[in-house]
Write a protein that holds these residues in place. Structure first.
Motif, mmCIF file in Angstrom:
data_model
loop_
_atom_site.group_PDB
_atom_site.id
_atom_site.type_symbol
_atom_site.label_atom_id
_atom_site.label_comp_id
_atom_site.label_asym_id
_atom_site.label_seq_id
_atom_site.Cartn_x
_atom_site.Cartn_y
_atom_site.Cartn_z
ATOM 1 N N ASN A 6 0.816 -1.226 0.000
ATOM 2 C CA ASN A 6 0.000 0.000 0.000
ATOM 3 C C ASN A 6 0.845 1.269 0.000
ATOM 4 O OD1 ASN A 6 -2.494 -1.500 0.179
ATOM 5 N ND2 ASN A 6 -1.988 -1.875 2.329
ATOM 6 N N LEU A 7 1.883 1.286 -0.824
ATOM 7 C CA LEU A 7 2.829 2.393 -0.840
ATOM 8 C C LEU A 7 2.279 3.550 -1.676
ATOM 9 C CD1 LEU A 7 5.717 2.938 0.286
ATOM 10 C CD2 LEU A 7 6.565 2.348 -1.995
ATOM 11 N N LYS A 8 2.304 4.747 -1.106
ATOM 12 C CA LYS A 8 1.753 5.922 -1.799
ATOM 13 C C LYS A 8 2.604 7.149 -1.485
ATOM 14 C CE LYS A 8 -2.664 6.281 -2.200
ATOM 15 N NZ LYS A 8 -4.122 6.500 -1.937
ATOM 16 N N LYS A 9 2.892 7.914 -2.555
ATOM 17 C CA LYS A 9 3.595 9.184 -2.404
ATOM 18 C C LYS A 9 2.836 10.267 -3.150
ATOM 19 C CE LYS A 9 6.792 11.966 -1.023
ATOM 20 N NZ LYS A 9 6.915 12.288 0.421
ATOM 21 N N VAL A 10 2.647 11.422 -2.493
ATOM 22 C CA VAL A 10 1.879 12.526 -3.059
ATOM 23 C C VAL A 10 2.732 13.784 -3.047
ATOM 24 C CG1 VAL A 10 -0.197 13.949 -2.828
ATOM 25 C CG2 VAL A 10 -0.275 11.510 -2.227
ATOM 26 N N PHE A 44 12.139 4.140 -6.311
ATOM 27 C CA PHE A 44 13.481 3.747 -5.874
ATOM 28 C C PHE A 44 13.841 4.425 -4.553
ATOM 29 C CE2 PHE A 44 16.340 1.930 -9.424
ATOM 30 C CZ PHE A 44 15.333 1.086 -9.846
ATOM 31 N N ARG A 45 13.570 5.715 -4.473
ATOM 32 C CA ARG A 45 13.958 6.477 -3.279
ATOM 33 C C ARG A 45 13.172 6.046 -2.043
ATOM 34 N NH1 ARG A 45 17.452 10.573 -3.959
ATOM 35 N NH2 ARG A 45 18.019 11.096 -6.102
ATOM 36 N N MET A 46 11.947 5.591 -2.220
ATOM 37 C CA MET A 46 11.197 5.083 -1.069
ATOM 38 C C MET A 46 11.699 3.704 -0.646
ATOM 39 S SD MET A 46 7.255 6.442 -1.382
ATOM 40 C CE MET A 46 6.964 5.946 -3.082
ATOM 41 N N ILE A 47 12.082 2.880 -1.615
ATOM 42 C CA ILE A 47 12.656 1.572 -1.277
ATOM 43 C C ILE A 47 13.936 1.750 -0.468
ATOM 44 C CG2 ILE A 47 13.738 -0.504 -2.242
ATOM 45 C CD1 ILE A 47 11.763 -0.335 -4.569
ATOM 46 N N LEU A 48 14.683 2.822 -0.789
ATOM 47 C CA LEU A 48 15.957 3.097 -0.103
ATOM 48 C C LEU A 48 15.790 4.011 1.107
ATOM 49 C CD1 LEU A 48 18.109 3.613 -3.318
ATOM 50 C CD2 LEU A 48 18.292 1.697 -1.718
ATOM 51 N N ASP A 49 14.566 4.305 1.484
ATOM 52 C CA ASP A 49 14.276 5.149 2.653
ATOM 53 C C ASP A 49 14.896 6.533 2.530
ATOM 54 O OD1 ASP A 49 13.061 5.638 5.154
ATOM 55 O OD2 ASP A 49 14.868 5.082 6.250
ATOM 56 N N LEU A 50 14.966 7.048 1.315
ATOM 57 C CA LEU A 50 15.479 8.397 1.103
ATOM 58 C C LEU A 50 14.371 9.436 1.190
ATOM 59 C CD1 LEU A 50 17.938 7.677 -1.851
ATOM 60 C CD2 LEU A 50 18.513 8.053 0.557
ATOM 61 N N ILE A 51 13.146 9.018 0.891
ATOM 62 C CA ILE A 51 11.981 9.866 1.092
ATOM 63 C C ILE A 51 10.894 9.035 1.759
ATOM 64 C CG2 ILE A 51 12.430 11.475 -0.805
ATOM 65 C CD1 ILE A 51 10.502 9.910 -2.525
ATOM 66 N N LEU A 52 10.051 9.701 2.520
ATOM 67 C CA LEU A 52 8.997 9.010 3.256
ATOM 68 C C LEU A 52 7.697 8.989 2.459
ATOM 69 C CD1 LEU A 52 9.533 10.465 6.861
ATOM 70 C CD2 LEU A 52 10.186 8.197 6.011
ATOM 71 N N LEU A 59 9.349 -3.379 2.902
ATOM 72 C CA LEU A 59 10.084 -4.323 3.730
ATOM 73 C C LEU A 59 11.219 -4.934 2.923
ATOM 74 C CD1 LEU A 59 6.879 -4.504 4.642
ATOM 75 C CD2 LEU A 59 7.757 -6.298 6.133
ATOM 76 N N SER A 60 12.370 -5.068 3.548
ATOM 77 C CA SER A 60 13.518 -5.738 2.944
ATOM 78 C C SER A 60 13.908 -6.886 3.858
ATOM 79 C CB SER A 60 14.683 -4.761 2.787
ATOM 80 O OG SER A 60 15.784 -5.385 2.156
ATOM 81 N N ASN A 61 13.860 -8.104 3.317
ATOM 82 C CA ASN A 61 14.077 -9.302 4.131
ATOM 83 C C ASN A 61 13.197 -9.298 5.386
ATOM 84 O OD1 ASN A 61 15.875 -10.569 2.424
ATOM 85 N ND2 ASN A 61 17.699 -9.843 3.486
ATOM 86 N N GLY A 62 11.970 -8.864 5.202
ATOM 87 C CA GLY A 62 10.990 -8.902 6.289
ATOM 88 C C GLY A 62 11.048 -7.754 7.262
ATOM 89 N N GLU A 63 11.996 -6.820 7.073
ATOM 90 C CA GLU A 63 12.158 -5.701 7.987
ATOM 91 C C GLU A 63 11.748 -4.405 7.302
ATOM 92 O OE1 GLU A 63 15.589 -4.151 11.036
ATOM 93 O OE2 GLU A 63 16.221 -4.669 9.007
ATOM 94 N N VAL A 64 10.934 -3.606 7.975
ATOM 95 C CA VAL A 64 10.528 -2.317 7.433
ATOM 96 C C VAL A 64 11.765 -1.431 7.301
ATOM 97 C CG1 VAL A 64 9.110 -0.265 7.787
ATOM 98 C CG2 VAL A 64 8.222 -2.506 8.437
ATOM 99 N N VAL A 65 11.998 -0.879 6.091
ATOM 100 C CA VAL A 65 13.225 -0.123 5.864
ATOM 101 C C VAL A 65 13.215 1.224 6.589
ATOM 102 C CG1 VAL A 65 13.622 -1.252 3.641
ATOM 103 C CG2 VAL A 65 12.421 0.937 3.705
ATOM 104 N N ALA A 66 12.042 1.837 6.711
ATOM 105 C CA ALA A 66 11.957 3.153 7.348
ATOM 106 C C ALA A 66 12.382 3.058 8.810
ATOM 107 C CB ALA A 66 10.541 3.708 7.246
ATOM 108 N N GLY A 67 13.427 3.773 9.133
ATOM 109 C CA GLY A 67 13.886 3.818 10.520
ATOM 110 C C GLY A 67 14.765 2.672 10.950
ATOM 111 N N SER A 68 15.054 1.739 10.054
ATOM 112 C CA SER A 68 15.928 0.618 10.422
ATOM 113 C C SER A 68 17.243 0.717 9.658
ATOM 114 C CB SER A 68 15.249 -0.727 10.145
ATOM 115 O OG SER A 68 14.961 -0.869 8.768
ATOM 116 N N GLU A 69 18.207 -0.086 10.054
ATOM 117 C CA GLU A 69 19.551 0.044 9.497
ATOM 118 C C GLU A 69 20.103 -1.234 8.880
ATOM 119 O OE1 GLU A 69 21.402 2.846 9.389
ATOM 120 O OE2 GLU A 69 19.815 4.038 10.316
ATOM 121 N N SER A 70 19.656 -2.395 9.320
ATOM 122 C CA SER A 70 20.332 -3.639 8.939
ATOM 123 C C SER A 70 20.312 -3.889 7.431
ATOM 124 C CB SER A 70 19.707 -4.826 9.678
ATOM 125 O OG SER A 70 18.349 -4.988 9.313
#
Length: 247
Positions: A6-10, A44-52, A59-70
């Motif tokens: 449900n990813l959305k950017k406005v 791309f930028r949302m997948i890389l957590d560059l913009i919200l 999720l990358s490997n089951g972990e939400v990318v926003a706010g995480s580092e691994s």
């Protein structure tokens, strides 16, 4: 490996990305195509957590990318020259990137030696700062920095756009080898339909922020994409005009 929900950017009241659901499995080679303004780079930028996003999550490997580092430890990306440190020379920058990933200078040199054909004698030992390189050569530095990271996930935005034909050919072979031999998940956007269908096993067609087609690459995929973008119609029209002018 990548799951989007449900990813959305406005921007300015206009929805520029709206992806309800997308899953990219580990080891897949994904091509992202679409006209300018389709939302590819924003995705791309949302997948890389560059913009919200306004809504949803990646999720990358089951972990939400926003706010995480691994996820950053196994993800490498090059979207544009803004990813580089332009007041460094290519060597300085690449040693810096290698050091961030616990690689010594000799280890970096070993990797760079394998990229001699890709660099084509235009990157190392030129005495130039990155800011003084052409966009194509800056792209080469960006791609090399990604390879130094030994990623599990590699993301490149329009990597074929500014490089010469010989380097395009070499980059295609590198991407295919990384995916097939090393199992690296690759996500590449490109306006060049020939390159993207040659490199990727799955094509996502994006228009106005929405993924409207998800295509397993086959012998007919290039024709299908050319028909969608009007290449076939344009060629037919040109031939018709030429025939009319000669009769």
């Amino acid at each position: 490996m990548i799951e989007i929900k449900n990813l959305k950017k406005v921007y300015g009241g206009v929805t520029v990305v709206n992806v309800p659901q997308l899953t990219i499995a580990k080891g897949e080679s994904i091509g992202l195509v679409g006209n300018n303004g389709a939302g590819k780079t924003t995705l791309f930028r949302m997948i890389l957590d560059l913009i919200l996003p306004e809504a949803g999550e990646v999720l990358s490997n089951g972990e939400v990318v926003a706010g995480s580092e691994s996820w950053k430890s196994y993800t490498a990306s090059y979207l544009d020259e803004g990813f580089l440190i332009d007041y460094l020379t290519p060597e300085e920058y690449l040693y810096f990137i290698g050091g961030l990933h616990q690689q010594s200078q000799p280890q970096v040199d070993e990797t760079l030696a394998q990229l001699g054909d890709f660099f084509n004698g235009e990157i190392l030992r030129t005495g130039k700062y990155i800011r003084d390189l052409s966009k194509g050569n800056q792209c080469k530095v960006g791609v090399a920095s990604c390879l130094l990271q030994n990623p599990q996930l590699l993301m490149l935005d329009e990597p074929f756009a500014n490089i010469d034909p010989s380097t395009q050919f070499r980059l295609k072979n590198m991407l295919k080898d990384l995916n097939k031999s090393k199992g690296i998940t690759t996500i590449v956007s490109s306006h060049d339909l020939n390159h993207i269908t040659d490199v990727c096993d799955r094509i996502l067609l994006m228009e106005k922020g929405v993924i409207i087609k998800d295509i397993a690459t086959s012998s007919s995929t290039l024709n299908e994409l050319e028909d969608y973008f009007g290449v076939g119609q344009t060629f037919t029209a040109a031939v018709k005009v030429d025939e009319e002018e000669n009769h």
